[in-house]
Design an enzyme around this catalytic site. Structure first.
Site, short mmCIF file in Angstrom:
data_model
loop_
_atom_site.label_atom_id
_atom_site.label_comp_id
_atom_site.label_asym_id
_atom_site.label_seq_id
_atom_site.Cartn_x
_atom_site.Cartn_y
_atom_site.Cartn_z
N CYS A 2 0.82 -1.22 0.00
CA CYS A 2 0.00 0.00 0.00
C CYS A 2 0.85 1.26 0.00
O CYS A 2 1.96 1.27 0.53
CB CYS A 2 -0.88 0.03 1.23
SG CYS A 2 -1.90 -1.42 1.40
N ARG A 27 5.49 -0.28 -5.98
CA ARG A 27 5.40 -1.05 -4.74
C ARG A 27 4.42 -2.21 -4.85
O ARG A 27 4.46 -3.12 -4.02
CB ARG A 27 4.95 -0.13 -3.60
CG ARG A 27 5.95 0.94 -3.25
CD ARG A 27 5.36 1.90 -2.26
NE ARG A 27 5.13 1.28 -0.97
CZ ARG A 27 6.02 1.28 0.02
NH1 ARG A 27 7.19 1.84 -0.16
NH2 ARG A 27 5.75 0.71 1.16
N TRP A 74 -3.10 -2.67 -1.45
CA TRP A 74 -2.79 -4.08 -1.73
C TRP A 74 -3.66 -4.87 -0.75
O TRP A 74 -3.49 -4.77 0.45
CB TRP A 74 -1.30 -4.35 -1.50
CG TRP A 74 -0.85 -5.70 -1.92
CD1 TRP A 74 -0.46 -6.09 -3.17
CD2 TRP A 74 -0.71 -6.86 -1.09
NE1 TRP A 74 -0.10 -7.40 -3.17
CE2 TRP A 74 -0.25 -7.90 -1.90
CE3 TRP A 74 -0.95 -7.13 0.26
CZ2 TRP A 74 0.00 -9.19 -1.43
CZ3 TRP A 74 -0.71 -8.40 0.74
CH2 TRP A 74 -0.24 -9.41 -0.10
N ASN A 100 -2.07 2.63 5.70
CA ASN A 100 -1.17 1.49 5.44
C ASN A 100 -1.00 0.74 6.75
O ASN A 100 -0.86 1.37 7.80
CB ASN A 100 0.23 1.96 5.02
CG ASN A 100 0.26 2.49 3.60
OD1 ASN A 100 -0.74 2.49 2.91
ND2 ASN A 100 1.43 2.96 3.18
N GLY A 101 -0.93 -0.59 6.67
CA GLY A 101 -0.74 -1.39 7.89
C GLY A 101 -1.94 -2.27 8.14
O GLY A 101 -2.79 -2.45 7.25
N GLU A 484 16.04 -19.80 -6.06
CA GLU A 484 15.85 -18.46 -6.60
C GLU A 484 15.35 -18.51 -8.05
O GLU A 484 14.45 -17.76 -8.44
CB GLU A 484 17.15 -17.65 -6.49
CG GLU A 484 17.12 -16.26 -7.07
CD GLU A 484 16.03 -15.35 -6.48
OE1 GLU A 484 15.38 -15.74 -5.51
OE2 GLU A 484 15.82 -14.27 -7.06
N LYS A 488 11.82 -16.92 -9.32
CA LYS A 488 11.82 -15.90 -10.37
C LYS A 488 10.86 -16.30 -11.48
O LYS A 488 10.06 -15.51 -11.96
CB LYS A 488 13.24 -15.79 -10.91
CG LYS A 488 13.76 -14.50 -11.30
CD LYS A 488 14.17 -13.47 -10.31
CE LYS A 488 13.22 -13.19 -9.22
NZ LYS A 488 13.82 -12.56 -8.06
N GLU A 491 7.04 -16.24 -10.25
CA GLU A 491 6.45 -14.96 -9.86
C GLU A 491 6.21 -14.03 -11.05
O GLU A 491 5.26 -13.27 -11.03
CB GLU A 491 7.29 -14.25 -8.78
CG GLU A 491 8.61 -13.72 -9.25
CD GLU A 491 9.36 -12.95 -8.16
OE1 GLU A 491 8.74 -12.34 -7.31
OE2 GLU A 491 10.61 -13.00 -8.20
N HIS A 507 12.20 -39.00 -3.95
CA HIS A 507 11.46 -39.38 -2.74
C HIS A 507 10.00 -38.92 -2.81
O HIS A 507 9.36 -38.72 -1.78
CB HIS A 507 12.15 -38.81 -1.50
CG HIS A 507 13.51 -39.41 -1.29
ND1 HIS A 507 13.70 -40.69 -0.83
CD2 HIS A 507 14.75 -38.92 -1.55
CE1 HIS A 507 14.99 -40.96 -0.79
NE2 HIS A 507 15.65 -39.89 -1.23
N LYS A 605 6.26 -4.74 -3.88
CA LYS A 605 7.72 -4.58 -3.76
C LYS A 605 8.13 -4.51 -2.29
O LYS A 605 9.17 -5.03 -1.91
CB LYS A 605 8.15 -3.30 -4.50
CG LYS A 605 9.65 -3.08 -4.55
CD LYS A 605 10.32 -4.04 -5.52
CE LYS A 605 11.82 -3.90 -5.57
NZ LYS A 605 12.45 -5.15 -6.08
#
Ligand code: F6R
Length: 610
Positions: A2, A27, A74, A100-101, A484, A488, A491, A507, A605
């Site tokens: 947010c 963001r 968000w 925000n929060g 990683e 990548k 996402e 396994h 972000k």
């Protein structure tokens, strides 16, 4: 995540708010809105989707309002719909709030207010704030208390975290703000005062910035800013000088920030490493290796704590610190660290790795480690961020502003700092590691050389882009790189993928391998090559299409479909090299699949909620 912007001053608020929201888009968010106040009346515009959707309705208002607040949301409590977008308004129509929060006791407060007959419009936790403001000011004669008094009564009722921008119809010249556990800044400009949750929202007009700290309240008018503590006592706050810079320097000739940031990695790593070598890495004047901050001598154990890609950097860091310095080291996901009653104490060093320096789980983990007596070290890319301020010492990553939501250059800079930390501890234990040290100085060149794998990565992307699932396998440091690479890919391209230690696939998960399933096999860890080669053969025998990433011409005879060849560097530094073709692979898969590469759906972000 947010974002908040606000303005009060001499200029028209609507275009300034819109510019601020655009600058905060990086963001991540899923709806946006703004409230303008003119003659004590609000005009509210909210939309699900992109900020650009606000632009036309805001322009059509032809509003002369010189005060307003705006927000990118968000979704946490409630779907990303127009009704849940901020600003939220009190039932009496007198208060407008952006937040925000998270308000953790919102359900209980909402139930109480509903029994008093207050009807809520949205599913959000935020709406509790304007409703409480309306209710508290409504108890008394509304004219008696100032908006500041009302806010001072309401804030103690809230639990959780907040950065708030508030307008009150009874005080048409005032923009109120408050923060607790979520960043908030007040910018002083030539034409008025600006409110923002992130420096990026401030434009060329702003030349001074006040950073708000927990518990503080601000009352902004066109004449200036006044700040108060949580009891309403006036505060004198120092301002920082500020000069606007375009975020990330713009895209230049690139189509996407992510692709540009991939190319910026040699520079990001070289700037980051220069701090340890007293200047340019190879100049005759380059100094000896030295840590630019004080750390406790030879800790009993090193904890590496982070989220997402930063956690993957920590997984590599663990292997390197243990192998080079022989100090026990554990890499832990921050959201797990916090609630696992970690056996961490005064003899330990806890390292917190974060690009934004704002990640809520990582910040909470810093507080947990500090409370248990451990020394804390922040590895952050944003100077002065909450994590940097909460830690005892900081080793910055100097990657520069990273705009694409998916991290690339900050991740590479994080790896560089963790290698340097490993070297520092090795030296403290009197393990001289001249080959590692020399290869570390040359790491930017090794990364530069790896960028030449783009054609091979693109060719592999063309074959993988149509798949529904992909698997990444590797052992030891190759496994850390696989984690990683897999993140990548999923996402930014929305292609489902998983990373496995190469020996672990059989396994259970190997049952999912069928004819044509793409397997990206990382095989750069020299001492384990025969083992990894055997695992590659196992999946190839079941029909997988294997794309191997190898050094020194390996990989041609293991049943692979294609091999991306890299130049080798010191084995402990290979994660920095092998991640480059993985980033390029993900980028090209996402491009072929037509995805919004710089702003993948649902992602933010800065993840400022738990
Ligand atoms: C993935 C990515 C995220 C972040 C994670 C932590 O590309 O960028 O997984 O690494 O959200 O963020 P920071 O580093 O800001 O704490």
């Amino acid at each position: 995540m947010c974002g908040i912007v606000g303005y009060v001053g001499e200029s028209k608020a609507a275009p300034l708010l819109l510019d601020g929201l655009r600058a905060l888009e990086y963001r991540g968010y899923d709806s946006a809105g703004a409230a303008l106040m003119e003659d004590g009346a609000f005009t509210i515009v909210r939309r699900a989707g992109r900020v650009e959707q606000l632009s036309e309705p805001l322009a059509q208002l032809h509003s002369a309002a010189k005060i307003g607040i705006a927000h990118t949301r968000w979704a946490t409590h409630g779907a990303p719909t127009e009704i849940n977008a901020h600003p939220h308004i009190s039932a009496d129509g007198r208060w407008a709030v952006v937040h925000n929060g998270i308000i953790e006791n919102a359900d209980a407060l909402r139930a109480e207010l509903e029994t008093l007959g207050i009807a809520f419009d949205s599913e959000t936790d935020t709406e509790i704030i304007p409703q409480l403001l309306g209710r508290v000011s409504g108890f008394e004669d509304a004219e008696q208390g100032t908006p500041l008094d009302v806010l001072l009564d309401v804030l103690p009722l809230l639990e959780g975290s907040w950065a708030l921008g508030i307008l009150c119809a009874n005080a048409p010249d005032k923009l109120l703000c408050a923060c607790q556990g979520s960043p908030l800044l007040v910018g002083e400009g030539e034409d008025g005062l600006y409110l923002a949750s992130d420096y990026a929202a401030f434009g060329e007009n702003v030349h001074k910035v006040y950073r708000m700290t927990d518990g503080e309240i601000g009352v902004l008018t066109r004449d200036g800013a006044a700040f108060y503590d949580s009891r309403g006592q006036a505060l004198t706050k120092p301002a920082e000088e500020f000069s606007h810079r375009e975020q990330g320097g713009g895209k230049g000739s690139y189509t996407h920030f992510m692709r540009k940031e991939i190319d910026e990695q040699p520079l990001a790593v070289s700037r980051t490493l220069e701090q340890f070598f007293g200047g340019a890495l190879h100049a005759a004047a380059a100094g000896d290796f030295r840590l630019p901050c004080q750390l406790p001598h030879s800790p009993r154990k090193v904890w590496l704590v982070a989220c997402g890609s930063a956690y993957h950097a920590c997984v590599s860091g663990k292997y390197v610190i243990e192998e080079l310095a022989r100090i026990p080291c554990e890499a832990v996901v921050a959201s797990e660290f916090r609630y696992q009653y970690p056996l961490i104490g005064e003899e330990d060093l806890a390292v917190f790795v974060s690009q934004s320096g704002e990640t809520a789980d990582t910040l909470a983990a810093v507080r947990e480690a500090s409370a248990r007596g451990a020394a804390t070290l922040g590895v952050v890319n944003v100077a002065g961020s909450a994590i940097a301020r909460a830690c005892d010492a900081v080793l910055p990553t100097l990657a520069g502003a990273e705009i694409a939501v998916a991290t690339t250059k900050a991740y590479s800079a994080q790896l560089a700092v963790l290698y340097a930390l490993a070297l520092h501890f090795a030296k403290e234990q009197a393990h001289e590691e001249p080959e590692f040290e020399e290869a570390l100085r040359r790491l930017p060149e090794s990364i530069q050389a790896a960028l030449s794998t783009e054609d091979a990565a693109k060719a592999a992307a063309e074959q993988i882009a149509g798949a529904d699932h992909a698997y990444f396998i590797g052992r030891n440091l190759d496994y850390a790189a696989a984690l990683e690479g897999s993140l990548k890919l999923k996402e930014i391209s929305y292609l489902h993928s998983e990373a496995y230690p190469a020996g672990e696939l059989k396994h259970g998960t190997i049952s999912l391998i069928e004819a044509g399933t793409p397997v990206i096999a990382l095989a750069c860890c020299e001492r384990l090559l025969p083992k990894t080669a055997a695992n590659i053969r196992e999946v190839a025998a079941r029909g997988a299409r294997v794309f191997a990433v190898c050094a020194r011409g390996n990989g041609e005879h293991w049943g692979t479909d294609s091999v991306i060849s890299l130049q080798a560097t010191h084995p402990l530094l290979m994660p920095s090299v092998e991640v480059i073709p993985l980033q390029l692979l993900s980028y090209h898969v996402a491009r072929i699949r037509g995805c919004d590469i710089d702003k993948p759906k649902n992602l933010a972000k800065s993840v400022t909620v738990e």
